[in-house]
Design a protein around this motif. Sequence first.
Motif: not given
Length: 498
Positions: A59, A63, A307-308, A310-315
């Motif tokens: 993760d 980032r 999905a993973w 996309d989640s990292v990019r949003e954070r």
Amino acid sequence: MQYEPVIGLEVHVEMQTQSKMFCACPVVDSVSAEPNTVVCPICAGHPGTLPVVNEQAVDFALRVGMALECTIHPISVFARKNYFYPDNPKGYQISQYEQPLAESGQITIQTSQGTKVIRIRRVHLEEDPAKLTHVAAEARTDSAADKRMTATNASVEPGYSLVDLNRAGVPLLEIVTEPDFHSAEEVRAYAEMLRALVRYLGVNSGNLEKGVLRIEPNISVRPVGQSELGTKVEIKNLNSFRALERGVAYEIKRQIAILEAGGQVAQETVGWNEAAQATFSQRSKEDAHDYRYFPEPDLPPLVVSKAWMDSVRERLPELPGQVYRRFIDDYGLSPTEAWGLAAEKATAEFFESVLKAGSSGVRTVYAWVTGELSALLNASGTGFEFQSIHPKELAALLGMIADGKINQQTGKAVLAEMFASGKTATAIVAEKGLAQVSDADLLSKLVAETLDENPGEVASYRAGKLTVANWLFGQVMRKAGGRANPQVVRAELERQLG
């Protein structure tokens, strides 16, 4: 003949996860922790053990890869990098080679020559080797670390190397650039920007002194106009910006001197001797084929779902380069001022929070944050993330100064008390009776008394020595206990002297 340096960088970033890359051993401070206390059969390289990938490390790597605008590969493969060194207990390192996690990114740096885009070749996951401590026969110090490492072996003689396996297996991210640098200044600017970026992302502490971020430049020189690269020399494990900049500058000069003398530069790995301010040879430089890479048989391909990603990019947070640009555009700060704030996330956030909490202008807030408050932090050995003053309380203090409730000098004293005690400016001013005196009649009386007590200085002023007025001003302020309104005092002093 004119020569041009061509430089690429490899940066190893230890990721501050809770456990190691392929086992459950916790990650500890390699400087302060007792040596060889956080080791298991997996990170010690025992035969028959099976590694398991640390999800948090992946993760973190995502980032960094996204922040560097890399192409993220949904499938990447771990490989065995075979080499034998005393700090590598398995005899090989689990890394990524032909199919890394991320490739083809970029980062923008600022130098005295302007803005420059540096291309990122690859970002890949691997594990850190152990830590070696070299003790020379003539340089043994019997330090605390030395005593801890030798406590179990009283027969060890001076002139040896000690291995601490606590660091073996710590998640490591290697970031490799294209050979886009042509000066030591550019190399340093990149390193500073990359350090700021990994700190903003919460991936790494950025503490170069502890070796959690290690920089390795690959340096070559060639005649200006030649497209073929020269023979490269790698400086290993630089852990300060000063050493990086000086090491690169030295190596450029050394290689040019060899070529001008008709010699050939040897492809090798060198170290940096801080005391001598020079590089020294360590070993001949290996090429990739020398490591005999092959896919790690105990690990399946690493699959990262959409999905993973996309989640990292949003954070992802606002990054240091974006903050730097915004501080210039929105607040009118100079590039130097903007980077002085943006380089540290906690500093940038504190500065903006003070601005938003009060009505003081940018210049006032900038002056107090980078001046008085930074001086207090430096003296205490702490940073903005650890200091005790809330941004809204500094904004309140600046508001009291702007409203004439206290003067500038009293404000500095109040800030020091706020820093030491954690109390608010309002409470300190009330408790110590520091409210500014603006009463015209009282100040007129104090000015008159001062002039009566110093007839010689008054005569000098009226004879043309105008600088005496500053000394008289100081005497009035002393009579008022430093609480007099300086504007009122100066006006009244000028009136009575006239």
